[in-house]
Design a protein around this motif. Sequence first.
Motif, PDB file in Angstrom:
ATOM      1  N   LEU A  78       0.829  -1.205   0.000  1.00  0.00           N
ATOM      2  CA  LEU A  78       0.000   0.000   0.000  1.00  0.00           C
ATOM      3  C   LEU A  78       0.868   1.260   0.000  1.00  0.00           C
ATOM      4  N   THR A  79       1.953   1.223   0.765  1.00  0.00           N
ATOM      5  CA  THR A  79       2.856   2.372   0.800  1.00  0.00           C
ATOM      6  C   THR A  79       3.491   2.592  -0.557  1.00  0.00           C
ATOM      7  N   TYR A  80       3.932   1.522  -1.184  1.00  0.00           N
ATOM      8  CA  TYR A  80       4.518   1.622  -2.523  1.00  0.00           C
ATOM      9  C   TYR A  80       3.504   2.179  -3.520  1.00  0.00           C
ATOM     10  N   LEU A  81       2.285   1.666  -3.488  1.00  0.00           N
ATOM     11  CA  LEU A  81       1.261   2.130  -4.427  1.00  0.00           C
ATOM     12  C   LEU A  81       0.912   3.595  -4.180  1.00  0.00           C
ATOM     13  N   ALA A  82       0.898   4.007  -2.919  1.00  0.00           N
ATOM     14  CA  ALA A  82       0.632   5.409  -2.601  1.00  0.00           C
ATOM     15  C   ALA A  82       1.711   6.306  -3.187  1.00  0.00           C
ATOM     16  N   THR A  83       2.970   5.878  -3.089  1.00  0.00           N
ATOM     17  CA  THR A  83       4.049   6.692  -3.655  1.00  0.00           C
ATOM     18  C   THR A  83       3.950   6.743  -5.171  1.00  0.00           C
ATOM     19  N   ARG A  84       3.457   5.681  -5.776  1.00  0.00           N
ATOM     20  CA  ARG A  84       3.256   5.707  -7.238  1.00  0.00           C
ATOM     21  C   ARG A  84       2.222   6.755  -7.622  1.00  0.00           C
ATOM     22  N   TYR A  85       1.151   6.839  -6.846  1.00  0.00           N
ATOM     23  CA  TYR A  85       0.147   7.874  -7.122  1.00  0.00           C
ATOM     24  C   TYR A  85       0.752   9.263  -6.984  1.00  0.00           C
ATOM     25  N   HIS A  86       1.551   9.472  -5.943  1.00  0.00           N
ATOM     26  CA  HIS A  86       2.170  10.780  -5.753  1.00  0.00           C
ATOM     27  C   HIS A  86       3.184  11.080  -6.848  1.00  0.00           C
ATOM     28  N   ASP A  87       3.908  10.045  -7.318  1.00  0.00           N
ATOM     29  CA  ASP A  87       4.855  10.245  -8.413  1.00  0.00           C
ATOM     30  C   ASP A  87       4.150  10.667  -9.700  1.00  0.00           C
ATOM     31  N   ASP A  88       2.907  10.209  -9.857  1.00  0.00           N
ATOM     32  CA  ASP A  88       2.166  10.502 -11.091  1.00  0.00           C
ATOM     33  C   ASP A  88       1.614  11.919 -11.133  1.00  0.00           C
ATOM     34  N   VAL A  89       1.743  12.663 -10.024  1.00  0.00           N
ATOM     35  CA  VAL A  89       1.170  14.005  -9.957  1.00  0.00           C
ATOM     36  C   VAL A  89       1.658  14.877 -11.102  1.00  0.00           C
ATOM     37  N   ARG A  90       2.947  14.795 -11.406  1.00  0.00           N
ATOM     38  CA  ARG A  90       3.495  15.673 -12.454  1.00  0.00           C
ATOM     39  C   ARG A  90       2.921  15.371 -13.828  1.00  0.00           C
ATOM     40  N   HIS A  91       2.352  14.158 -14.000  1.00  0.00           N
ATOM     41  CA  HIS A  91       1.780  13.792 -15.299  1.00  0.00           C
ATOM     42  C   HIS A  91       0.254  13.795 -15.274  1.00  0.00           C
TER      43      HIS A  91
END
Length: 266
Positions: A78-91
């Motif tokens: 869940l932590t990894y997936l949450a960081t993926r969502y945050h990483d996608d913010v720029r796109h």
Amino acid sequence: MIVVGNHTREPDLRAALAAVEDSLVEATRSDVPFISEAARHLTRPGGRRLRPMLVLLAARFGDPDAPGVVPSAVVVELTYLATRYHDDVRHEPHASVAVLIGDFLFARASRLLAGLGPRAVRLQADAFKRLVSGQILETTGPRDGHDPVAHHLRTLAARAGALTAVSGRLGALTSGADEETADALAVYGERLGVARHLAAELRSPVQGAPTLPVLLSGDRSAPAVAEARQEVHRQCAAAREALTDLPESPAREALAELCDTVIQDG
């Protein structure tokens, strides 16, 4: 024998992975349908679930059926997936939505984590602090006069290695394994995480993102790619070395095989 990747696994490991999948579905359930759908988009089966696999394999150096093992695997994913969502913010055209979905996943991970006790909370908090520090280091770049290659490897140790390291440590500790085993599996996890990211840089570089070959030579020349590939081998060798003092077992063999998979992917 445990086999990683898409091959047959031991029935009890397969059952544990299925329990992780079921828990991920439950953890992403919300009274708001939009949140449930958005969160489940990333939790659908099909990925390798590297971090949960590390938790489950590490737990085999203790009691793999201990009650905290599967929740630990769910927390790190869940932590990894949450960081993926945050990483996608720029796109993401709707950046605020991506941030909020990431926050929702963090909240669910925190709720599960609370049930694992204060030490698990501290370990996960420290891992997340390292991960965020790595993201900041990547964004700011090396300071004037500092080696960009060393900066990149330091960044990856935090950004890519923090969650794989804590996966090994949590799997060991929640299963009742000793501290030396937990330390070894944390070192293994960090080195594997760095190697895997470097291999991904070689396989499919992201436009505009720093990669080791470019930092080595300013381009993706054949010598730079070869040198970067050697770094993947070095990181995998360090991961294997961390396993040396662990008892021989199918779990140890499977962890070593993960190194082989990373090398092949690069």
